[in-house]
Structure formats: C-alpha cells, structure tokens
Write a protein that holds these residues in place. Structure first.
Motif: not given
Length: 165
Positions: A89, A95, A59, A149-152, A146-147, A61, A97
């Motif tokens: 995007p 993603t 992924y 939240r975004t990638y759980h 953010s990592i 970021l 940020l």
C-alpha cells in the motif's frame, strides 16, 4: 524490466511468496528468516517489484497469501503476507488484496473444502498448501471480481466459482 517495457501491461497481478521462507545473504551476512533485518529486506524487494511495475505505467494488484494448514509453514506464510500488507500500500498505484480470510472458514480457520455454487468441492490439496483446480477457480473468481471493483473495469467471468454458505 524487459517484459514491462516490451508488453506495456495496464495491470500486473502478483501472486508469489509460498517458497520465500528462507534466509537472505546481504553483504556476506546472513539474515535469518523472520528477523527484523530479513523483514526489511523482504519489504524492500516487494517494493522494488511493485515500483518497477508502476513506473512502467501499470497498476499492481498484489494477491496476498491464503491461509495454510501445516502449522510451522502457516506461521511463516503469515509473516510473509504481513510484509506484503505493509509494503504494497505504500507504493502509489499498487493494491494489496488479502486472501487469508476469504479462504478460511467462518471461524477464521483453515478449510479444505466448501460449498461452491451450491455443491461441496475440495479447494485445497492434501498437503494443506496447494489449491485443487476448483480452488484455483474460486480464487481466480475472487481476484477477477476484485479487479472489477478496484479498477472499475468491465470483465466477464466465464464459469465463475463462488463459495456459498
């Protein structure tokens, strides 16, 4: 490509662009910074970086450019950041940020310092571009959150630094 193949990262965090306010030469023709041709080439390069990472199984970021103080420099950085926001995007698995508003004051203007964990701290250097060590810690806390939240994912932040109002 070698790094991606050898290391096989799950996540590539990209934070670059502060020195990218320069012309390109493509097919022996100069593309002046900020022109439509330059923007197209820049977005293409951003896409290539993000796509190489995602095709390798990671992924991405992409951390946007923060607000800067010197007027002309800030205009250029804003233009660069706009290219990130447009290109990233569009790459599946990537993603963008944004950091501009996060590093700005409540009115959206550049700020040198803020309350961090309840104590005033200098966040930016005297040049209005670079971060102090505390500014780096504040930004890294923001990115790590953010990592999460975004990638759980579950990550523990050692000594997090939060801007407090």
């Amino acid at each position: 490509a070698t790094f991606l193949k050898t290391e096989k990262p799950n996540l590539v965090v990209v934070f670059l662009g502060a020195n990218d306010r320069q012309n390109y030469v493509v097919n022996n023709k100069v593309q002046n910074f900020g022109t439509e041709a330059w923007k197209n080439t820049y977005r293409s390069n951003v896409t290539k970086i993000a796509t190489a990472s995602t095709k390798a199984g990671a992924y991405v970021l992409w951390v946007g450019m923060p607000i800067m103080k010197p007027f002309n420099y800030a205009k250029g950085i804003t233009l660069i950041d706009e290219q990130f926001a447009r290109a990233v995007p569009l790459v599946p698995g990537a993603t963008y940020l944004p950091t501009r508003a996060f590093m700005a004051d409540g009115a959206g203007a550049y700020r040198e310092g803020a309350l961090v964990n309840g104590t005033y701290a200098q966040l930016r250097g005297q040049d209005g571009i670079h971060f102090t060590a505390m500014g780096q810690q504040v930004l890294s806390t923001y990115v790590i959150n953010s990592i999460i939240r975004t990638y759980h994912v579950s990550l523990k932040i050692n000594n997090p630094r939060y801007i407090t109002k």
